[in-house]
Design a protein around this motif. Structure first.
Motif, PDB file in Angstrom:
ATOM      1  N   LEU A 300      47.381  50.299 -20.461  1.00 56.49           N
ATOM      2  CA  LEU A 300      46.837  51.009 -19.303  1.00 56.49           C
ATOM      3  C   LEU A 300      46.484  50.054 -18.170  1.00 56.49           C
ATOM      4  N   SER A 301      45.957  48.878 -18.494  1.00 61.27           N
ATOM      5  CA  SER A 301      45.581  47.936 -17.431  1.00 61.27           C
ATOM      6  C   SER A 301      46.800  47.507 -16.621  1.00 61.27           C
ATOM      7  N   GLY A 302      47.964  47.460 -17.276  1.00 59.14           N
ATOM      8  CA  GLY A 302      49.177  47.082 -16.562  1.00 59.14           C
ATOM      9  C   GLY A 302      49.620  48.108 -15.544  1.00 59.14           C
ATOM     10  N   ARG A 303      49.079  49.328 -15.634  1.00 53.23           N
ATOM     11  CA  ARG A 303      49.456  50.386 -14.700  1.00 53.23           C
ATOM     12  C   ARG A 303      48.476  50.522 -13.525  1.00 53.23           C
ATOM     13  N   ILE A 304      47.382  49.801 -13.570  1.00 52.72           N
ATOM     14  CA  ILE A 304      46.352  49.950 -12.537  1.00 52.72           C
ATOM     15  C   ILE A 304      46.662  49.034 -11.370  1.00 52.72           C
ATOM     16  N   PRO A 305      46.781  49.573 -10.174  1.00 53.33           N
ATOM     17  CA  PRO A 305      47.085  48.733  -9.006  1.00 53.33           C
ATOM     18  C   PRO A 305      45.929  47.815  -8.655  1.00 53.33           C
ATOM     19  N   LYS A 306      46.221  46.549  -8.463  1.00 53.47           N
ATOM     20  CA  LYS A 306      45.168  45.591  -8.126  1.00 53.47           C
ATOM     21  C   LYS A 306      44.514  45.908  -6.792  1.00 53.47           C
ATOM     22  N   ALA A 307      45.245  46.548  -5.904  1.00 53.61           N
ATOM     23  CA  ALA A 307      44.710  46.865  -4.576  1.00 53.61           C
ATOM     24  C   ALA A 307      43.625  47.926  -4.632  1.00 53.61           C
ATOM     25  N   GLY A 308      43.425  48.532  -5.790  1.00 59.25           N
ATOM     26  CA  GLY A 308      42.453  49.609  -5.893  1.00 59.25           C
ATOM     27  C   GLY A 308      41.009  49.158  -5.890  1.00 59.25           C
ATOM     28  N   PHE A 309      40.773  47.881  -6.172  1.00 56.51           N
ATOM     29  CA  PHE A 309      39.403  47.391  -6.221  1.00 56.51           C
ATOM     30  C   PHE A 309      38.965  46.988  -4.819  1.00 56.51           C
ATOM     31  N   ARG A 310      38.282  47.878  -4.116  1.00 56.67           N
ATOM     32  CA  ARG A 310      37.932  47.594  -2.737  1.00 56.67           C
ATOM     33  C   ARG A 310      36.472  47.218  -2.538  1.00 56.67           C
ATOM     34  N   ALA A 311      35.585  47.638  -3.414  1.00 61.50           N
ATOM     35  CA  ALA A 311      34.174  47.428  -3.144  1.00 61.50           C
ATOM     36  C   ALA A 311      33.629  46.204  -3.886  1.00 61.50           C
ATOM     37  N   ARG A 312      33.197  46.383  -5.099  1.00 63.77           N
ATOM     38  CA  ARG A 312      32.585  45.283  -5.822  1.00 63.77           C
ATOM     39  C   ARG A 312      33.623  44.415  -6.519  1.00 63.77           C
TER      40      ARG A 312
END
Length: 386
Positions: A300-312
């Protein structure tokens, strides 16, 4: 904040910029007489709002006028000034009057220090920020609650749990609305979880979520983010409390709110916490790790876009630690150590406060006959006994 330190720093930065005291007064709007008093050490303290105006004119950060360049050396830090300010022990009389508008501007420049995990810099600003907020009286309720909440988040992050409880209690008393209160309750749930009180976390998060539960078809983005964030908290606590059914139900409700919201968003009532599809996905990864399903974590972690972490930055780091832990369980020790190095490079002040980082490195160390110099350095840095 001591007068000699401020006097030396202000004078040094001003001269480096090629400003006379009159130039600085003209560019900052701060009176020439006050600048002279500050540089001569005649004033023991000044409002953070004033320091921000001076810093802006000089083209430096506000903390540059407070902290010497070597003040962040080492891994230990004394949080006593923040704790004293929370207990209102550091009241200083001043002929300068803070304003809610000016203080809000300072808060908006201070909050990125937390999201970027620059804890020491934030810690130098908070005592004066808290004191100035207290000086506003009833007119400063909204901004004071926001500052107290920021202080609480810093104290939780650095494991100053008793100070965090004081800050949260005061912030909740000052909260101007139900969504601001929900954001503070969410942080209180985080505090309870870090203290190991899973039952208390569940009870508080469920109760608050029930209080603010919106109709998804009519909910505002801010309502969706507040409620969805609480459901994520319920899911995490339930997963840790060996209640996988409740954890999955809460995650499914959070997913519904995230779908309605469509993208990651930080609400005005809780500007330091984003909510959306990525937040839900990373929480699912965290639950998989708690449930000892490392294979699911990596998939699942391989499917999460890195650009999604915008705040903390801590949200991204926490997710990466989950991946590192899963990697060690699957005997991918090199991958796990590379993740630790990655986190240290971007958030050194965050990783030293993470027990999981020590657990992951400890597991790597036990599988090695000899340690590389990089591993020994990492062990020293995060204070792992080996």
């Amino acid at each position: 904040m001591s007068a000699p330190n401020l006097a030396e720093r202000l004078q040094a930065v001003r001269k480096r910029r090629g400003f006379t005291q009159k130039d600085l007064a003209a560019h900052s709007g701060v009176s020439l007489s006050l600048i002279r008093k500050l540089e001569q050490g005649e004033r023991e303290d000044t409002r953070l709002e004033t320091l921000r105006r001076l810093a802006k004119a000089l083209g430096v950060s506000t903390s540059d006028l407070i902290v010497r360049p070597d003040a962040a050396e080492g891994t230990a830090h004394d949080w006593t000034p923040v704790r004293d300010a929370l207990l209102q022990r550091s009241i200083v009389q001043s002929d300068e009057t803070p304003t809610a508008h000016g203080l809000l501007g300072v808060v908006e420049t201070a909050e990125p220090l937390f999201t970027d995990n620059r804890y020491r810099e934030l810690g130098t600003l908070l005592p004066t920020l808290l004191r100035d907020a207290d000086a506003l009286g009833s007119a400063g309720r909204r901004v004071r609650s926001r500052i107290l909440h920021l202080a609480a988040l810093l104290m939780i992050s650095t494991r100053q749990f008793d100070a965090a409880e004081i800050a949260l209690r005061r912030a909740q008393d000052e909260a101007p609305g139900r969504l601001e209160r929900a954001a503070i309750v969410n942080s209180r749930c985080w505090l309870l979880m870090r203290c190991g009180d899973l039952a208390g976390t569940l009870s508080l998060a469920v109760g608050e979520a029930d209080e603010i539960e919106p109709r998804l078809s009519r909910a505002t983005p801010e309502e969706l983010a507040a409620w969805g964030g609480l459901m994520l908290r319920v899911s995490t606590a339930a997963s840790r409390n060996n209640e996988p059914g409740e954890a999955e139900d809460a995650l499914r409700l959070a997913q519904a709110a995230a779908v309605a919201l469509r993208s990651e968003w930080a609400p005005p009532s809780d500007p330091l916490r984003t909510f959306g599809p990525v937040a839900v996905a990373t929480r699912r990864v965290e639950n998989y790790m708690v449930e000892d399903r490392p294979d699911k974590v990596l998939v699942l972690s391989g499917r999460i876009p890195k650009a999604g972490f915008r705040a903390r930055a801590s949200s991204r780091n926490r997710h990466r630690l989950d991946v590192a832990k899963a990697s060690t369980q699957l005997k991918r020790y090199t991958d796990a150590f590379e993740i630790l190095q990655e986190i240290r490079a971007v958030s050194p002040e965050w990783i030293v406060n993470q027990r999981m980082a020590r657990d992951v490195l400890g597991k790597i160390v036990t599988k090695r006959r000899t340690l590389t110099s990089e591993m020994r350095d990492m062990a020293d840095f995060i204070r792992l006994e080996c």
